[in-house]
Write an enzyme that holds these catalytic residues in place. Structure first.
Site, mmCIF file in Angstrom:
data_model
loop_
_atom_site.group_PDB
_atom_site.id
_atom_site.type_symbol
_atom_site.label_atom_id
_atom_site.label_comp_id
_atom_site.label_asym_id
_atom_site.label_seq_id
_atom_site.Cartn_x
_atom_site.Cartn_y
_atom_site.Cartn_z
ATOM 1 N N GLY A 54 -81.047 2.398 -76.790
ATOM 2 C CA GLY A 54 -82.406 2.198 -76.329
ATOM 3 C C GLY A 54 -82.552 1.474 -75.012
ATOM 4 C CB SER A 55 -85.238 -0.831 -73.951
ATOM 5 O OG SER A 55 -86.274 0.035 -74.363
ATOM 6 C CB THR A 56 -79.614 -2.335 -74.095
ATOM 7 O OG1 THR A 56 -79.122 -1.116 -74.667
ATOM 8 C CG2 THR A 56 -80.122 -3.244 -75.208
ATOM 9 C CG PHE A 57 -78.572 2.879 -71.411
ATOM 10 C CD1 PHE A 57 -78.014 3.900 -70.657
ATOM 11 C CD2 PHE A 57 -77.817 2.345 -72.443
ATOM 12 C CE1 PHE A 57 -76.738 4.377 -70.920
ATOM 13 C CE2 PHE A 57 -76.553 2.815 -72.723
ATOM 14 C CZ PHE A 57 -76.007 3.835 -71.964
ATOM 15 C CE LYS A 58 -87.001 1.193 -71.445
ATOM 16 N NZ LYS A 58 -88.155 0.668 -72.187
#
Length: 565
Positions: free
Chosen positions: A277-281
């Site tokens: 999820g958003s840990t890739f942003k």
């Protein structure tokens, strides 16, 4: 030498008496030497047979002076795995004297892993040698010995012992009944550990047992609190790539690996792949900065309540319904804003960045239990580029994520993760540049903002300047994404003004509770784990709390609307 006869009645002169005594002495010495030689020969033969004879003859193959397998220790020399003497119980069916039916019944009572019928089969097999139990407890040995059957024999043999039970079990692995590595470090370094030349020379790991224990304890408590089906965590030195702690839950006891379920034996940290999820942003923003797409954290994007992409609509948990700056997009974890940034970066550049960070290959680590990354593959078009930008449509391991954050905050260099202590034998590699030093520096304030003002507030540890990013990803159930089952992750770095360590924690299918007000997102369940872990391990690692220091938030706060603080 010729004997001297003494005639009767003739006086023995002193010289003759001396020669006679000398002859007797030499004869006695010769007899004693022959006796000593024969005794030494017999003893030597017995010792040789005891130490070197084949197992089939009922003798143990072991050298009591040399450990059968090298020890494994943590970076501070604490034993994590070592070899001790154990007992095995065997029988010579050909030499059986007692009644096989009666003996089989007694053996089944003492060792119920086999039935009485199976023991009868062994006793009547006519074989020369059969093991009944390996690594037997002393109490069992005494009970079987009390049966008084001469055909039963007892042997000493080496046994692998993990003195800290389940601590770092998925890193250490375990051995099979013959002492060969079957998983983890035991398997990956089996030749090194079993090599006679390495005996007495422990294998030094990068793990710190104290840090490992803290990570396991806090992650295990969160797994129980939120009724998750599993968990994983990593602590890494971002400057060397050394893994200081790595855990996968449910826990496994390597002393009795056969008692653990397949779920417990599975290494979620290096073998399991998940949409994180958003840990890739942060990666997407950093890519855009290096590519010249983003020139300021104040750069803004239109963030409506929904964004159409192909046949799908991208939405936000905290919708803006207006234009938002890059700082705000990261702070509130906007999928819509990040998707637009990823589209500007483009699929080709996105894949190249991810390739340099090792995300498209199996995670770089010494273990053989490594999962294969799942990507859009041939379908990596614009929509996939947008979804990968915010961590959906690509599945990696938690260790991949830790290595990625290390690259992002160590000055922009990717290095493979390692479980071996860095030093003269294992020097730190130079690394491959992924991000510019300028981008690496600027990202500090952005990720610190997420913790001080955004979705990661519960990850903060007073004085330790934690920065990081939350991630909540829906799992695929029955071929479709469902909000009922999620994977929650927090990737943190501390101290953010001078980054040194990465902490990644993940919960698999955590449940909402009253204390989380019905939410099961990362900010509520897994971010607090990072706060507790950092609070425990930072002093161990020489990082002292300092409320006077922090990342330069003046680089991002001017671009966040006051009402959003």
């Amino acid at each position: 030498m010729t004997a001297i006869a003494v005639q009767p009645g003739r006086a023995v002169v002193p010289a003759e008496r001396h020669q006679s005594l000398a002859l007797t002495y030499h004869r006695l010495m010769l007899v004693m030497l022959v006796f000593a030689g024969v005794t030494l020969l017999i003893v030597s033969r017995l010792v040789l047979l005891q130490l070197l004879s084949d197992r089939s003859s009922g003798q143990a193959i072991a050298d009591p002076l040399i450990p059968a397998r090298a020890d494994i220790v943590d970076r501070n020399g604490i034993p994590l795995a070592r070899t001790i003497d154990a007992w095995s119980i065997a029988i010579h069916p050909k030499r059986l004297l007692g009644n096989p039916n009666e003996l089989a019944a007694k053996l089944a009572e003492l060792m119920p892993e086999r039935s009485a019928w199976q023991y009868q089969e062994i006793l009547r097999s006519g074989k020369s040698f059969v093991y009944l139990s390996r690594r037997a407890a002393p109490e069992l040995v005494a009970a079987v010995n009390a049966l008084g059957e001469p055909a039963i024999v007892f042997q000493r043999e080496p046994e692998r012992l993990y003195p800290n039970l389940g601590l770092a079990a998925h890193v250490l692995g375990f051995t099979d009944v013959d002492g060969n590595g079957d998983a983890g470090i035991e398997r990956a370094f089996n030749d090194r550990l079993a090599n006679p030349a390495s005996r007495g020379q422990p294998l030094e790991l990068s793990l710190d047992a104290r840090v490992q224990q803290a990570l396991e304890a806090e992650l295990g408590a969160a797994m129980a609190r939120f009724s998750a089906i599993g968990a994983a965590g990593v602590v890494m030195d971002i400057k060397t790539g050394e893994v200081l702690a790595l855990t996968s839950l449910p826990e496994l006891n390597p002393n009795v690996p056969g008692h653990g379920s397949m779920e417990a034996r599975f290494n979620r940290a290096t073998l399991g792949v998940y949409e994180l999820g958003s840990t890739f942003k942060p990666f997407t923003v950093a890519m855009a900065m290096d590519a010249g797409v983003i020139t300021s954290f104040g750069q803004s994007y239109d963030c409506p309540t929904g964004l159409r992409a192909g046949g799908f609509t991208i939405t936000d948990t905290h919708p803006f319904g207006r234009r938002a700056s890059v700082a705000e997009i990261m702070k509130e974890s906007s999928n819509i804003g990040t998707a637009q940034i990823a589209a500007q970066v483009g699929g080709e550049r996105q894949r190249e960045f991810l390739r340099k960070m090792g995300f498209l290959d199996k995670v770089a680590i010494e273990l053989k239990e490594r999962g294969r990354t799942l990507t859009p593959g041939a379908n990596w078009g614009q929509v996939a580029t947008m979804t990968v930008g915010y961590g959906h449509g690509i599945a990696v391991t938690p260790l991949h994520l830790a290595s990625g954050y290390a690259s992002l905050f160590n000055g922009g260099l990717w290095r493979p993760a390692t479980l071996l202590k860095a030093g003269a034998r294992h020097p730190v590699p130079e690394g491959q540049r992924v991000f510019s030093e300028a981008t690496s520096y600027k990202m500090r304030s952005l990720l610190r903002l997420v913790v001080t003002h955004g979705t990661g507030k519960k990850a903060d540890a007073p004085g330790y300047r934690v920065g990081g990013k939350t991630g909540t990803a829906e799992k695929i159930v029955g071929g479709r994404y469902t909000g009922g089952a999620v994977v929650t992750t927090f990737a943190g770095v501390f101290p953010m003004d001078e980054p040194r360590y990465v902490v990644v924690t993940m919960l698999d299918e955590p449940k909402a509770t009253a204390e989380t007000y019905g939410f099961h997102t990362a900010g509520w369940n897994v971010a607090p784990v990072v706060s507790k872990v950092v609070g425990r391990i930072a002093p161990m690692l020489g990082v002292m709390p300092d409320s006077r220091r922090d990342a330069n938030l003046s680089e991002v706060l001017p671009f966040v609307r006051p009402e959003a603080h």
